[in-house]
Scaffold this active site. Structure first.
Site, PDB file in Angstrom:
ATOM      1  N   CYS A 101       0.856  -1.197   0.000  1.00  0.00           N
ATOM      2  CA  CYS A 101       0.000   0.000   0.000  1.00  0.00           C
ATOM      3  C   CYS A 101       0.892   1.247   0.000  1.00  0.00           C
ATOM      4  O   CYS A 101       0.621   2.228  -0.710  1.00  0.00           O
ATOM      5  CB  CYS A 101      -0.892   0.025   1.235  1.00  0.00           C
ATOM      6  SG  CYS A 101      -1.914  -1.431   1.481  1.00  0.00           S
TER       7      CYS A 101
ATOM      8  N   HIS B 190       1.046   4.777  -2.141  1.00  0.00           N
ATOM      9  CA  HIS B 190       0.506   5.961  -1.459  1.00  0.00           C
ATOM     10  C   HIS B 190       1.479   6.605  -0.481  1.00  0.00           C
ATOM     11  O   HIS B 190       1.102   7.526   0.242  1.00  0.00           O
ATOM     12  CB  HIS B 190      -0.819   5.596  -0.784  1.00  0.00           C
ATOM     13  CG  HIS B 190      -1.862   5.193  -1.784  1.00  0.00           C
ATOM     14  ND1 HIS B 190      -2.450   6.093  -2.642  1.00  0.00           N
ATOM     15  CD2 HIS B 190      -2.375   3.966  -2.116  1.00  0.00           C
ATOM     16  CE1 HIS B 190      -3.301   5.455  -3.439  1.00  0.00           C
ATOM     17  NE2 HIS B 190      -3.259   4.159  -3.149  1.00  0.00           N
TER      18      HIS B 190
ATOM     19  N   ARG C 178     -12.812  -0.193  -1.529  1.00  0.00           N
ATOM     20  CA  ARG C 178     -11.601   0.391  -2.140  1.00  0.00           C
ATOM     21  C   ARG C 178     -10.366  -0.435  -1.789  1.00  0.00           C
ATOM     22  O   ARG C 178      -9.481  -0.616  -2.645  1.00  0.00           O
ATOM     23  CB  ARG C 178     -11.428   1.839  -1.658  1.00  0.00           C
ATOM     24  CG  ARG C 178     -10.351   2.585  -2.431  1.00  0.00           C
ATOM     25  CD  ARG C 178     -10.795   2.851  -3.860  1.00  0.00           C
ATOM     26  NE  ARG C 178      -9.702   3.323  -4.705  1.00  0.00           N
ATOM     27  CZ  ARG C 178      -9.009   2.543  -5.540  1.00  0.00           C
ATOM     28  NH1 ARG C 178      -9.285   1.261  -5.619  1.00  0.00           N
ATOM     29  NH2 ARG C 178      -8.051   3.036  -6.278  1.00  0.00           N
TER      30      ARG C 178
ATOM     31  N   CYS D 287      -7.861  -1.910  -4.541  1.00  0.00           N
ATOM     32  CA  CYS D 287      -6.412  -1.661  -4.542  1.00  0.00           C
ATOM     33  C   CYS D 287      -5.655  -2.987  -4.610  1.00  0.00           C
ATOM     34  O   CYS D 287      -4.695  -3.117  -5.369  1.00  0.00           O
ATOM     35  CB  CYS D 287      -5.998  -0.913  -3.286  1.00  0.00           C
ATOM     36  SG  CYS D 287      -6.187   0.869  -3.425  1.00  0.00           S
TER      37      CYS D 287
END
Lengths: 100, 276
Positions: B190, B194, B233, B237
């Site tokens: 992740c 991000h 979401r 992802c």
């Protein structure tokens, strides 16, 4: 005529036997790949398409396309094995990404 | 060669040691510093706006969209649903009072030994009152969540990790490990997208910074044409990096939400949001 019939039967039984052997080989390979997939899932590292490949392999085998089926199983097996290697590596490496 | 591996191993062990000795608050402060250093021009509270905090062109579009917010119908539908009595005569207000409770979630339930999210609580309110549970990702649950988030706007994110409960800390740590672990065929964590990738382009989109990521959920995504939940979401992802997604409201995503929301402690809630 009888000679031809016997030869025909012999050829048919050889083809059926061959198909059965290929089918057995496929079943074993499929099961091994699915076991590997489950092992990866247990490590939270199953990849998105592995199960889809195994499902497609089953469909191909049902249609008698053993070559395609075996190829899909091999890809799925490789993906599952890579997922396991990834999980083993990440069990150590994840921490290197935490901001300090 | 051997020396190189020894140095690498020592470095990893040193990082592991420092991480196991870092408190959640140490983590949060380092997380915040990472993003405020990376984007020094962005005021701290503006990170609640996700990608629009770091992409001025997209922000201009979004500000126009916010004049007639696409999530408005969902908020209205959620309000109507919230006020509709259950078959037993009770309603959501018997579980959540006025409904402005987003800031209370997610939390660690010391009796149940698990993380409770707002969507989980919504469905448990239903089943406790004899109603069928809703599907997790979209539809009524997202509408209820949109309404409850809307009336919670302005509250500060305030996730607590009870210090006297090692299991709560363990749940937080599992969520943290999940966040930084590379997964899927594309081998991304992740944080790769991000954190290190925040502000960079992927095809036509820019990647949003993780700080403030949870403040504005649920979100109306143009791609979805509807509001959807945070766990929807998360699943998207994971699939985008070609990992098998986990179940919405399963242990993995609830603990991920626990960690990620804690990282945004102090920021204002501003859900529901609108995204492309």
């Amino acid at each position: 005529m009888k000679k031809y019939a016997i030869s025909g039967l012999l050829v048919l039984s050889l083809v059926a036997g061959g198909a059965s052997l290929a089918g057995d080989e496929f079943e074993a390979a499929w099961q091994a790949a699915d076991d590997k997939r489950k092992e990866a899932a247990g490590m939270q590292s199953e990849w998105r398409d592995t199960k889809k490949m195994l499902d497609k392999a089953k469909q191909a085998a049902e249609k008698g396309d053993i070559d395609t089926a075996m190829s899909l199983v091999a890809m799925a097996h490789e993906q599952a094995a890579d997922g396991i290697v990834q999980a083993e590596r990440e069990a150590v490496m994840w921490i290197t990404r935490v901001p300090r | 060669m051997l020396r190189k591996y020894a140095i690498l191993l020592a470095a990893v062990m040193a990082l592991a040691w420092s991480s196991t000795h870092a408190s959640p608050e140490d983590d949060r402060m380092a997380f915040e510093k990472y993003f405020t250093t990376k984007f020094p021009e962005v005021p701290l509270n503006d990170f609640q706006n996700g990608i629009y905090s770091v992409d001025p062109v997209a922000r201009a579009d979004w500000e126009q969209i916010e004049e007639f917010p696409p999530y408005e119908l969902a908020v209205d539908a959620g309000e109507a649903e919230y006020n509709k009595p259950f078959a037993n005569g009770k309603s959501y207000s018997d579980c959540f009072g006025d409904g402005a409770v987003r800031a209370q979630y997610p939390y660690w339930d010391s009796e149940r030994r698990e993380v409770i999210t707002m969507e989980l609580a919504i469905n448990e309110c239903r089943t406790d009152n004899g109603e069928k549970p809703l599907k997790w990702n979209k539809g009524k649950i997202a509408e209820l969540s949109a309404y409850m988030s809307y009336i919670s706007r302005g509250q500060a994110v305030d996730v607590k990790i009870p210090e006297d409960d090692p299991e709560a800390l363990a749940a937080y740590e599992r969520g943290k490990q999940f966040y930084y672990t590379k997964r899927g065929q594309l081998n991304f964590s992740c944080f790769d997208c991000h954190g290190t990738g925040a502000g960079k382009g992927v095809r036509l989109e820019k990647l949003s910074p993780a700080l403030g990521h949870t403040t504005h959920w649920p979100v109306y995504r143009s791609k979805w044409g509807a509001v959807g939940t945070l766990h929807r979401r998360f699943g998207g992802c994971n699939r985008q990096v070609r990992a098998k997604n986990f179940k919405s409201q399963g242990q993995e995503y609830r603990e991920l939400e626990y960690f990620l929301t804690y990282m945004s402690n102090g920021l204002e809630l501003n859900g529901p949001g609108a995204r492309r």
